[in-house]
Design a protein around this motif. Structure first.
Motif, PDB file in Angstrom:
ATOM      1  N   LEU A 299       0.548  -1.059   0.007  1.00  7.88           N
ATOM      2  CA  LEU A 299       0.040   0.121  -0.111  1.00  7.88           C
ATOM      3  C   LEU A 299       0.847   1.333   0.084  1.00  7.88           C
ATOM      4  N   ARG A 300       0.692   2.299  -0.899  1.00  9.94           N
ATOM      5  CA  ARG A 300       1.392   3.336  -1.013  1.00  9.94           C
ATOM      6  C   ARG A 300       0.379   4.544  -0.671  1.00  9.94           C
ATOM      7  N   GLY A 301       0.743   5.710  -0.040  1.00  7.24           N
ATOM      8  CA  GLY A 301      -0.018   6.699   0.691  1.00  7.24           C
ATOM      9  C   GLY A 301      -0.895   7.329  -0.740  1.00  7.24           C
ATOM     10  N   ARG A 302      -2.463   7.456  -0.370  1.00 10.14           N
ATOM     11  CA  ARG A 302      -3.255   7.737  -1.291  1.00 10.14           C
ATOM     12  C   ARG A 302      -3.489   9.306  -1.298  1.00 10.14           C
ATOM     13  N   GLY A 303      -2.327  10.298  -0.475  1.00  7.81           N
ATOM     14  CA  GLY A 303      -2.772  11.426  -0.217  1.00  7.81           C
ATOM     15  C   GLY A 303      -2.082  12.166  -1.394  1.00  7.81           C
ATOM     16  N   GLY A 304      -1.216  11.828  -2.315  1.00  6.68           N
ATOM     17  CA  GLY A 304      -0.469  12.252  -3.360  1.00  6.68           C
ATOM     18  C   GLY A 304       0.864  11.889  -3.737  1.00  6.68           C
ATOM     19  N   ALA A 305       1.487  11.685  -2.483  1.00  8.40           N
ATOM     20  CA  ALA A 305       3.125  11.321  -2.667  1.00  8.40           C
ATOM     21  C   ALA A 305       3.260   9.893  -2.913  1.00  8.40           C
ATOM     22  N   GLY A 306       2.497   8.943  -2.532  1.00  9.49           N
ATOM     23  CA  GLY A 306       2.826   7.499  -2.929  1.00  9.49           C
ATOM     24  C   GLY A 306       3.917   7.019  -1.951  1.00  9.49           C
ATOM     25  N   PHE A 307       4.152   7.521  -0.828  1.00  7.22           N
ATOM     26  CA  PHE A 307       5.061   6.709   0.015  1.00  7.22           C
ATOM     27  C   PHE A 307       4.474   5.793   0.460  1.00  7.22           C
ATOM     28  N   PRO A 308       5.396   4.283   0.562  1.00  8.05           N
ATOM     29  CA  PRO A 308       4.730   3.044   1.118  1.00  8.05           C
ATOM     30  C   PRO A 308       4.476   3.378   2.451  1.00  8.05           C
ATOM     31  N   THR A 309       3.335   2.861   2.742  1.00  7.18           N
ATOM     32  CA  THR A 309       2.484   3.232   4.195  1.00  7.18           C
ATOM     33  C   THR A 309       3.153   2.536   5.254  1.00  7.18           C
ATOM     34  N   GLY A 310       3.510   0.861   4.786  1.00  5.45           N
ATOM     35  CA  GLY A 310       4.086   0.326   6.002  1.00  5.45           C
ATOM     36  C   GLY A 310       5.433   0.662   6.369  1.00  5.45           C
ATOM     37  N   MET A 311       6.281   1.209   5.472  1.00  2.00           N
ATOM     38  CA  MET A 311       7.478   1.846   5.820  1.00  2.00           C
ATOM     39  C   MET A 311       7.237   2.731   6.787  1.00  2.00           C
ATOM     40  N   LYS A 312       6.464   3.946   6.322  1.00  4.25           N
ATOM     41  CA  LYS A 312       6.202   4.969   7.091  1.00  4.25           C
ATOM     42  C   LYS A 312       5.796   4.801   8.323  1.00  4.25           C
ATOM     43  N   TRP A 313       4.852   3.636   8.550  1.00  9.40           N
ATOM     44  CA  TRP A 313       4.643   3.124   9.932  1.00  9.40           C
ATOM     45  C   TRP A 313       5.803   2.683  10.746  1.00  9.40           C
ATOM     46  N   SER A 314       6.793   2.091   9.886  1.00  9.77           N
ATOM     47  CA  SER A 314       7.768   1.527  10.960  1.00  9.77           C
ATOM     48  C   SER A 314       8.738   2.476  11.275  1.00  9.77           C
ATOM     49  N   PHE A 315       8.558   3.706  10.639  1.00 10.02           N
ATOM     50  CA  PHE A 315       9.601   4.658  11.035  1.00 10.02           C
ATOM     51  C   PHE A 315       9.064   5.531  12.464  1.00 10.02           C
ATOM     52  N   LEU A 316       7.915   4.947  12.794  1.00 16.70           N
ATOM     53  CA  LEU A 316       7.334   5.949  14.252  1.00 16.70           C
ATOM     54  C   LEU A 316       7.983   5.735  15.142  1.00 16.70           C
ATOM     55  N   ALA A 317       8.509   6.672  15.690  1.00 11.82           N
ATOM     56  CA  ALA A 317       9.544   6.667  17.015  1.00 11.82           C
ATOM     57  C   ALA A 317       8.605   5.919  18.235  1.00 11.82           C
ATOM     58  N   LYS A 318       9.273   4.958  19.233  1.00  9.99           N
ATOM     59  CA  LYS A 318       8.394   4.585  20.282  1.00  9.99           C
ATOM     60  C   LYS A 318       8.947   4.877  21.733  1.00  9.99           C
ATOM     61  N   PRO A 319       9.316   5.843  21.872  1.00 11.62           N
ATOM     62  CA  PRO A 319       9.787   6.192  23.292  1.00 11.62           C
ATOM     63  C   PRO A 319       8.949   5.704  24.388  1.00 11.62           C
ATOM     64  N   GLU A 320       9.627   5.335  25.360  1.00  6.98           N
ATOM     65  CA  GLU A 320       8.846   4.990  26.662  1.00  6.98           C
ATOM     66  C   GLU A 320       7.965   6.348  27.108  1.00  6.98           C
ATOM     67  N   GLY A 321       6.531   6.061  27.531  1.00  7.50           N
ATOM     68  CA  GLY A 321       5.885   6.914  28.134  1.00  7.50           C
ATOM     69  C   GLY A 321       5.496   8.280  27.506  1.00  7.50           C
ATOM     70  N   ILE A 322       5.542   8.155  26.442  1.00  5.86           N
ATOM     71  CA  ILE A 322       5.210   9.604  25.562  1.00  5.86           C
ATOM     72  C   ILE A 322       4.006   8.918  24.508  1.00  5.86           C
ATOM     73  N   PRO A 323       2.821   9.657  24.498  1.00  4.08           N
ATOM     74  CA  PRO A 323       1.813   9.283  23.804  1.00  4.08           C
ATOM     75  C   PRO A 323       2.220   9.438  22.051  1.00  4.08           C
ATOM     76  N   ARG A 324       1.617   8.441  21.334  1.00  2.00           N
ATOM     77  CA  ARG A 324       1.681   8.468  19.806  1.00  2.00           C
ATOM     78  C   ARG A 324       0.354   8.806  19.311  1.00  2.00           C
ATOM     79  N   TYR A 325       0.426   9.384  18.004  1.00  5.28           N
ATOM     80  CA  TYR A 325      -0.719   9.767  17.449  1.00  5.28           C
ATOM     81  C   TYR A 325      -0.949   9.386  16.186  1.00  5.28           C
ATOM     82  N   LEU A 326      -2.187   8.977  15.842  1.00  5.42           N
ATOM     83  CA  LEU A 326      -2.555   8.888  14.280  1.00  5.42           C
ATOM     84  C   LEU A 326      -3.268  10.240  13.960  1.00  5.42           C
ATOM     85  N   VAL A 327      -2.866  10.688  12.961  1.00  4.75           N
ATOM     86  CA  VAL A 327      -4.009  11.599  12.289  1.00  4.75           C
ATOM     87  C   VAL A 327      -4.281  11.419  11.142  1.00  4.75           C
TER      88      VAL A 327
END
Ligand code: FMN
Ligand code: SF4
Lengths: 179, 447
Positions: B52-80
């Motif tokens: 799956l590639r981003g459908r907003g225009g740029a076509g960036f691979p979604t799975g890759m984008k998701w795996s870049f998400l930083a996951k520091p302890e104790g800090i909330p993460r957001y999906l927008v």
């Protein structure tokens, strides 16, 4: 007529109804503690739906409600095109003028509405009922030409349909599309 | 071609906008499957496999984008969710949200589970206020059924979903401008890095995805990433919503399998059914106003004479010289009576209006281009104005904080590249140009 470049008239209080304040409160509650400012656009939309336009005292009051500086509301309200910073007619026709709508006749539609209402773009009819504005792409490209009024889309317009629409608005038979 | 529908599968089902009918047709089953049988990592893995590639225009691979998400302890993460949809020609997200709002709600919870986000936001353009109310209703229904809130379906996963409006600004579709706006500020794009995956909403790691991208995750998790990847060609996998507009017999939103021919899409009975009023095709902007325009002889065939396909790769075949881009899927078709100069001016006026004003090349350059194009369009231009446009273009391109500058510059460059004779005709025949349109281009430009 008040104008955005006029000095701020904070002395002239503005009244928000209880219902409006309740809606504003619910919008603010949606955001985490300390992030109430995120509700600013919703508050501006709600205020405009009730009061018709966004005056400086309205912005001041929103700043007060959000516990932020007035300038933080001014800079936001002036950035986004949906907020009317001057008094407008009861019904604001925002006609899309961007490419895809132009391909199917938005230029002619704007001209037609102007003639019917006897006003130019940006003007309000003498009875204060209608204001004609143009807008950039409203997201209805396949259904043009189109206009939006009080959050309601009116699409696939023709001169005849617009004439009928104006009449319906005059009669007050069209409800807002939202808010 | 057997055209599968993954997003609009239940479009025709009466009442599908309500939760009961949605559930009856398998709605929220995929969420249940993920929450009960899959780990978040396994969900991300399926999305990666799907291609799956981003459908907003740029076509960036979604799975890759998701795996870049930083996951520091104790800090909330957001999906927008980016529902700002303002690229001229694009009206697909609106269609999806209006018709099947629960698909987006289910997809938001599902994707948030994969990302470890306990709160997510849908930022929707202010002009879609009626849709905000449709979504709010859907969200309330989902809370009532326990698909949102605490301990969803006994899984231990908590999630809150909020939908909030913009105020009328194209630039807020750019992801960092969107985040600024969501924080209650002017929509000025941020300088990157840091990227939202590291510092996004309120400084926390954030993924921003388009409505359609997120919605696609439901069928990917339901059927498996490989099944999704089996649809399409090469790196253009799955289905895509195309919003078709302009001078077509049947404009509208279509879900296509990536890989169908452009010819079939424009002329096919199941799709746009050809050019309106029996006219000839003059040009096409296949991916929203920001992508290069193609003259009629490059729309259905590439420069090499191969069939042009509805894929990221085929639409881009030939680069900026003879190709374009799939972009956001805003497919704009021009008939022989349309004026390319006028349209180019119109689009440039749009960008000049929407520039946030932070960078001088974009703020000033779009304004100058608008003035020069207006001069040409109204028969007051000179031949060197055409080169002046190219010069302004070069000065904007690559010199700005966000891609809006490029998005404004490239379409002008492409229009001049392919339609130079029409621009010149406006200068050499200023009076005639006010009374009639140029018609089809005579001399195909050779790359
Ligand atoms: C000027 C500008 C406008 C944009 N508008 C939108 C938009 O309306 N909707 C959208 O989804 N993405 C838009 N984007 C792309 C976003 O920045 C971002 O790449 C996208 O939301 C990522 O989601 P995706 O990977 O799912 O496509 C825009 C980008 C730019 C530069
Ligand atoms: S390129 Fe234009 S829109 Fe983007 S940040 Fe700079 S001035 Fe703003």
């Amino acid at each position: 007529m008040s104008h955005t470049t006029q000095p701020i008239r904070t002395t002239e209080p503005v009244n928000f109804s209880e219902a409006l304040l309740g809606k504003m409160d619910r919008a603010i509650q949606q955001f985490p503690e300390g992030k109430q400012k995120s509700a600013i656009l919703t508050l501006l939309h709600l205020a405009q739906a009730e009061l018709g336009w966004i005056s400086v005292p309205t912005m001041d009051k929103i700043a007060e409600i959000l516990h932020i500086q007035a300038i933080e509301v001014y800079e936001v309200a002036t950035f986004y095109t949906m907020f009317h910073l001057e008094p407008v007619g009861k019904y604001v026709f925002e006609v899309c003028r961007t490419g895809p709508c132009m391909l199917v006749g938005s230029d002619q539609l704007i001209e037609h509405i102007g003639q019917r209402l006897n006003i130019g773009v940006g003007e309000t009819t003498e009875d204060g009922l209608f204001t004609l504005k143009t807008a950039e792409c409203l997201g209805g490209c396949g259904y043009g030409p189109l206009l939006q009024c009080r959050h309601r889309f009116h699409e696939h317009l023709t001169p005849e349909k617009v004439d009928a629409l104006i009449e319906q608005y005059r009669q007050g038979t069209i409800e807002p599309g939202a808010l | 071609m057997n055209n599968r529908k993954l997003l609009l599968e239940h479009l025709e089902v009466p009442g599908i906008e309500g939760i009961d009918v949605y559930v009856k047709h398998g709605g929220y089953n995929t969420l249940e499957k993920a929450l009960k049988k899959m780990s978040p990592e396994e969900v991300v893995e399926e999305v990666k496999k799907s291609g799956l590639r981003g459908r907003g225009g740029a076509g960036f691979p979604t799975g890759m984008k998701w795996s870049f998400l930083a996951k520091p302890e104790g800090i909330p993460r957001y999906l927008v969710c980016n529902a700002d949809e303002s690229e001229p020609g694009t009206f697909k997200d609106r269609f999806l949200m209006e018709k099947i709002p629960h698909l987006l709600v289910e997809a938001m919870v599902l994707s948030s589970y994969a990302l470890g986000a306990n709160t997510s936001y849908i930022y929707i353009r202010g002009e879609y206020m009626y849709l905000l109310e449709i979504l709010e209703k859907a969200i309330q229904e989902a809370y009532a059924k326990g698909f949102l809130g605490k301990n969803i379906m006994g899984s231990g996963f908590d999630h809150d979903l909020v939908v909030t409006p913009g105020g009328g600004a194209y630039i807020c579709g750019e992801e960092t401008a969107l985040l600024e706006s969501l924080e209650g500020k002017r929509g000025n794009p941020r300088i990157k890095p840091p990227f939202p995956a590291v510092k996004g909403l309120w400084g926390c790691p954030t993924v921003v995805n388009n409505v359609e991208t997120i919605a696609a995750v439901v069928s990917i998790v339901r059927d498996g990433g490989e099944a999704y990847a089996a649809i399409g060609i090469g790196k253009s996998t799955g289905t895509k919503l195309i919003s078709a507009c302009g001078n077509l017999v049947r404009p509208g939103v279509y879900e296509i399998e990536l890989g169908m021919t452009v010819e079939e899409f424009i002329y096919g009975d199941d799709y746009c059914r050809g050019i309106a009023n029996g006219k000839k095709l003059k040009a096409c902007v296949p991916g929203g106003s920001s992508v290069p325009i193609l003259p009629h002889y490059l729309v259905t065939k590439t420069a090499a004479g191969e069939d042009r396909l509805m894929t990221y790769e085929s639409l881009a075949d030939g680069g900026f010289k003879t190709g374009s881009m799939l972009g956001s899927g805003g497919f704009i078709v021009f008939d022989e009576d349309q004026c390319i100069v006028r349209n180019t001016w119109n689009f440039t006026r749009f960008y000049a209006h929407e520039s946030c004003g932070q960078c001088s090349p974009c703020r000033e350059g779009t304004g100058w281009m608008e003035k020069v194009l207006h001069r040409l369009e109204t028969g007051k231009g000179q031949l060197h104005d055409i080169d002046l446009l190219a010069d302004i273009n070069k000065k904007i391109e690559g010199n700005t904080i966000c891609p809006l500058g490029d998005a404004a510059a490239w379409p002008v460059a492409a229009a001049i590249h392919h339609f130079r004779e029409e621009f010149e005709w406006h200068v050499t025949h200023p009076e005639e140009a006010q009374t009639r349109n140029y018609g089809l281009i005579q001399q195909p430009v050779v790359a």
